[in-house]
Design a protein around this motif. Structure first.
Motif, mmCIF file in Angstrom:
data_model
loop_
_atom_site.group_PDB
_atom_site.id
_atom_site.type_symbol
_atom_site.label_atom_id
_atom_site.label_comp_id
_atom_site.label_asym_id
_atom_site.label_seq_id
_atom_site.Cartn_x
_atom_site.Cartn_y
_atom_site.Cartn_z
ATOM 1 N N LEU A 89 0.805 -1.222 0.000
ATOM 2 C CA LEU A 89 0.000 0.000 0.000
ATOM 3 C C LEU A 89 0.837 1.270 0.000
ATOM 4 N N GLY A 90 2.085 1.136 0.379
ATOM 5 C CA GLY A 90 2.939 2.325 0.461
ATOM 6 C C GLY A 90 2.597 3.223 1.624
ATOM 7 N N ARG A 91 1.991 2.643 2.671
ATOM 8 C CA ARG A 91 1.610 3.422 3.857
ATOM 9 C C ARG A 91 2.632 3.241 4.964
ATOM 10 N N GLY A 92 2.965 4.330 5.626
ATOM 11 C CA GLY A 92 3.882 4.252 6.747
ATOM 12 C C GLY A 92 3.240 3.554 7.932
ATOM 13 N N VAL A 93 4.040 2.846 8.684
ATOM 14 C CA VAL A 93 3.573 2.113 9.858
ATOM 15 C C VAL A 93 4.473 2.457 11.038
ATOM 16 N N THR A 94 3.864 2.714 12.176
ATOM 17 C CA THR A 94 4.600 3.009 13.411
ATOM 18 C C THR A 94 4.350 1.894 14.412
ATOM 19 N N ALA A 95 5.421 1.423 15.056
ATOM 20 C CA ALA A 95 5.305 0.348 16.044
ATOM 21 C C ALA A 95 5.529 0.905 17.444
ATOM 22 N N PHE A 96 4.647 0.526 18.360
ATOM 23 C CA PHE A 96 4.764 0.923 19.765
ATOM 24 C C PHE A 96 4.976 -0.324 20.626
ATOM 25 N N PRO A 97 5.926 -0.297 21.545
ATOM 26 C CA PRO A 97 6.071 -1.434 22.466
ATOM 27 C C PRO A 97 4.914 -1.468 23.458
ATOM 28 N N ALA A 98 4.415 -2.666 23.736
ATOM 29 C CA ALA A 98 3.293 -2.819 24.670
ATOM 30 C C ALA A 98 3.433 -4.136 25.420
ATOM 31 N N THR A 99 2.773 -4.221 26.558
ATOM 32 C CA THR A 99 2.792 -5.429 27.379
ATOM 33 C C THR A 99 1.369 -5.845 27.712
ATOM 34 N N GLY A 100 1.030 -7.093 27.414
ATOM 35 C CA GLY A 100 -0.290 -7.597 27.762
ATOM 36 C C GLY A 100 -0.390 -7.834 29.261
ATOM 37 N N LYS A 101 -1.328 -7.219 29.918
ATOM 38 C CA LYS A 101 -1.435 -7.324 31.375
ATOM 39 C C LYS A 101 -1.891 -8.713 31.821
ATOM 40 N N TYR A 102 -2.600 -9.423 30.966
ATOM 41 C CA TYR A 102 -3.060 -10.760 31.346
ATOM 42 C C TYR A 102 -1.930 -11.787 31.215
ATOM 43 N N GLY A 153 5.466 -9.166 26.193
ATOM 44 C CA GLY A 153 5.698 -7.938 25.449
ATOM 45 C C GLY A 153 5.396 -8.118 23.973
ATOM 46 N N ARG A 154 4.712 -7.160 23.384
ATOM 47 C CA ARG A 154 4.392 -7.219 21.963
ATOM 48 C C ARG A 154 4.472 -5.825 21.361
ATOM 49 N N GLU A 155 4.402 -5.795 20.033
ATOM 50 C CA GLU A 155 4.353 -4.512 19.328
ATOM 51 C C GLU A 155 2.918 -4.210 18.920
ATOM 52 N N VAL A 156 2.554 -2.949 19.017
ATOM 53 C CA VAL A 156 1.273 -2.475 18.513
ATOM 54 C C VAL A 156 1.553 -1.616 17.291
ATOM 55 N N LEU A 157 0.956 -1.962 16.170
ATOM 56 C CA LEU A 157 1.168 -1.224 14.925
ATOM 57 C C LEU A 157 0.090 -0.162 14.759
ATOM 58 N N PHE A 158 0.496 0.976 14.229
ATOM 59 C CA PHE A 158 -0.445 2.064 13.946
ATOM 60 C C PHE A 158 -0.228 2.515 12.512
ATOM 61 N N CYS A 159 -1.302 2.573 11.737
ATOM 62 C CA CYS A 159 -1.198 2.941 10.320
ATOM 63 C C CYS A 159 -2.397 3.791 9.922
ATOM 64 N N VAL A 160 -2.154 4.875 9.208
ATOM 65 C CA VAL A 160 -3.206 5.763 8.701
ATOM 66 C C VAL A 160 -3.302 5.597 7.192
ATOM 67 N N PHE A 161 -4.520 5.516 6.669
ATOM 68 C CA PHE A 161 -4.702 5.266 5.244
ATOM 69 C C PHE A 161 -6.012 5.894 4.795
ATOM 70 N N SER A 162 -6.254 5.919 3.490
ATOM 71 C CA SER A 162 -7.464 6.535 2.959
ATOM 72 C C SER A 162 -8.654 5.598 3.132
ATOM 73 N N GLN A 163 -9.847 6.159 3.012
ATOM 74 C CA GLN A 163 -11.061 5.390 3.266
ATOM 75 C C GLN A 163 -11.235 4.246 2.278
#
Length: 284
Positions: free
Chosen positions: A222-235, A239-249
């Motif tokens: 898609l050619g969309r930028g992706v940002t990864a955030f470190p996260a920890t599942g409390k249950y 530790g895992r990564e959470v991806l965030f991506c913005v794209f058109s409708q």
């Protein structure tokens, strides 16, 4: 002293003109009470015409109804805001007066709700975009909030407009009240279109054990930028990564397909974004 640029003057004149077309040209003569001081004016005009045979012009009700609100507002709002808003309210009353001289539409309440709501929403958006207001319910709600802090301004606006619309239902009938609610909805949609833009973006948050593969696919396919955030599942405590991506409708289906084809057990959510600032979201 007001410091208005040419752009401000254009937006105020055009905005109040469109608002007058919606309120006077469509709503009043279709008996649509869609909230606000103009809604009160429509009911007063009908009542006075039936009771005394003398109409009360909408421009007069708007001017007379706003005057005490602005006098009270001088205590809490800055002089620049009050002066600009008084000017806008005066322009709106003038435009309502001028609109009386032109042919008015009153045959189909559905068309009146749609086109009147669109005109009112666009006009109000132009006015708000230059940090002004025509007063009315919005100003009354702000003043009430100064006294009752536990109730927010939007909640007061909703209460006041709802009360006016219900009064309109009692006055003109339930069917016309339903058309008025439709007009309010259309006004809100066009207001958001003017203030926030016609296009909507989407954003996805993705949690997956295959975050690297998903990120690479979104980048390459898609050619969309992706940002990864470190996260920890409390249950689980993992530790895992959470991806965030913005794209058109229109890329929603493609994003879902990419994620599900790589990891059917991925947890992800897609949200609407009304406004995106900065470089990086070209509508492909």
């Amino acid at each position: 002293m007001l410091n208005l640029k040419k752009r401000d003057w254009f937006f105020l004149i055009a905005g109040t003109g469109l608002m007058a077309v919606g309120a006077e040209g469509f709503f009043e003569h279709a008996d649509l009470v869609a909230g606000g001081i103009t809604g009160i004016g429509i009911m007063l005009d009908e009542w006075a015409s039936m009771r005394f045979g003398v109409p009360i012009p909408l421009w007069f009700v708007n001017f007379a109804g706003n005057l005490p609100l602005f006098l009270i507002a001088r205590r809490w709002k800055g002089q620049e805001f009050v002066s600009r808003s008084m000017l806008t309210a005066a322009l709106f009353s003038l435009m309502l007066y001028v609109e009386e001289m032109f042919p008015l539409y009153s045959r189909d309440p559905l068309l009146a709700a749609v086109f009147g709501g669109a005109a009112l929403g666009i006009g109000l958006g132009l006015v708000l975009s230059v940090d002004s207001t025509t007063g009315g319910v919005e100003l009354a709600a702000t003043l009430l909030h100064q006294k009752i802090r536990s109730v927010s301004v939007p909640r007061f606006i909703f209460i006041l407009d709802a009360a006016i619309i219900l009064a309109g239902m009692a006055f003109f009938g339930v069917e016309m009240g339903l058309y008025a609610i439709l007009a309010v909805f259309i006004t809100d949609q066009f207001l958001g279109w003017v203030l926030e833009g016609p296009s909507y973006a989407r954003a996805a948050w993705v949690i997956s054990g295959k975050s690297e593969e998903i990120a690479d696919a979104l980048l390459t396919e898609l050619g969309r930028g992706v940002t990864a955030f470190p996260a920890t599942g409390k249950y689980t405590g993992q530790g895992r990564e959470v991806l965030f991506c913005v794209f058109s409708q229109k890329e929603v289906h493609s994003v879902k397909s990419i994620i599900m084809n790589i990891d059917k057990n991925a947890f992800f959510l897609v949200t609407d974004i009304r406004e995106v600032l900065g470089k990086g979201l070209a509508d492909k």
